[in-house]
Design an enzyme around this catalytic site. Structure first.
Site, PDB file in Angstrom:
ATOM      1  CE  LYS A  53      18.869   0.834   3.772  1.00  0.00           C
ATOM      2  NZ  LYS A  53      18.380   0.990   2.395  1.00  0.00           N
TER       3      LYS A  53
HETATM    4  C1  E4P Z   1      18.556   4.121   1.089  1.00  0.00           C
HETATM    5  O1  E4P Z   1      19.238   3.220   1.486  1.00  0.00           O
HETATM    6  C2  E4P Z   1      17.201   4.003   0.577  1.00  0.00           C
HETATM    7  O2  E4P Z   1      17.095   2.752  -0.050  1.00  0.00           O
HETATM    8  C3  E4P Z   1      16.877   5.018  -0.486  1.00  0.00           C
HETATM    9  O3  E4P Z   1      17.987   5.854  -0.779  1.00  0.00           O
HETATM   10  C4  E4P Z   1      15.598   5.750  -0.297  1.00  0.00           C
HETATM   11  O4  E4P Z   1      15.413   6.589  -1.396  1.00  0.00           O
HETATM   12  P1  E4P Z   1      13.995   7.202  -1.782  1.00  0.00           P
HETATM   13  O5  E4P Z   1      13.661   8.294  -0.813  1.00  0.00           O
HETATM   14  O6  E4P Z   1      14.195   7.738  -3.177  1.00  0.00           O
HETATM   15  O7  E4P Z   1      13.006   6.074  -1.722  1.00  0.00           O
END
Ligand code: E4P
Length: 215
Positions: free
Chosen positions: A83
């Site tokens: 990522k």
């Molecule tokens: C995506 O890969 C992120 O880990 C996640 O969906 C972020 O979500 P949040 O805005 O609830 O922290």
């Protein structure tokens, strides 16, 4: 549409996995900080539970650092997806990872232009954060619709991974729009099975079942 669980908590991931609906896992440094284990340990544990793409995020913000970290992360397990943040250095690294056959999930996407660039760099997944856009009085799902259209227009193979999902309506809209994946917190996965008419209907069936002659 594929469903990933957005969590670093192995208990939550096991619970979701046991429901039989999980295709993969996304994590981020905030989620792993809550899990309280070193990243490599946590990711290795998750890979034992779910046999699907497991996103593990780099924390370097320069190309070489991102490449170094990503190459270490993919050594953990064949299912690890690196990522990478949607910044210039991130895109440079994604290009190299693509050439090396390493899968990437480009994260922190908030605009269709960013998504187009990530696809051109060869990202495997793009993660637009719909809930965080809604939080700033924008329309997160509108972004999903724009990206799906752009990717279809040019036959990009990058998969749209709807992230920062806060409720079941985000999930249903993502499916209607043709997003390839939605990553959901366990709370939202649990909300998806709920319907008051299911509960009322089941109660009635169980009561009526008692009236069925047993022999
Ligand atoms: C995506 O890969 C992120 O880990 C996640 O969906 C972020 O979500 P949040 O805005 O609830 O922290």
């Amino acid at each position: 549409m594929k469903i990933f669980i957005d969590s670093g908590d192995i208990g939550e991931i096991r619970e979701a996995q046991s429901m039989g609906v999980i295709d993969g896992v996304t994590t981020n440094p905030s989620l792993l900080a809550k899990a309280g284990k070193p990243t490599k340990v946590a990711i290795a544990e998750i890979c034992e539970v779910v046999d699907g793409p497991i996103s593990a995020e780099v924390v370097a913000i320069d190309k070489d650092g991102i490449l170094r970290e990503g190459r270490e992360l993919v050594k953990i397990h064949k299912n690890v997806v690196v990522k990478v943040p949607l910044i210039d250095e991130g895109l440079k690294a994604v290009r190299v990872f693509t050439q090396e056959g390493i899968k990437t999930n480009v994260t922190l996407c908030f605009s269709p232009a960013q998504a187009l660039l990530a696809a051109k760099a060869g990202a495997t997944y793009i993660s637009p954060f719909v809930g965080r856009i809604d939080d700033t009085a924008g329309d997160g799902m509108d972004l999903i619709s724009q990206i799906v259209t752009i990717y279809k227009n040019y036959n990009f193979t990058t998969e749209v991974l709807t992230a920062s999902v806060r409720h079941p309506v985000h999930f249903v809209q993502a499916a209607m729009m043709g997003a390839h994946v939605a990553t959901l917190p366990l709370k939202v996965i649990k909300q998806l099975t709920k319907h008051p008419l299911t509960d009322i209907g089941l109660k009635q069936f169980l009561e009526d079942a008692k009236k069925i002659p047993q022999s």
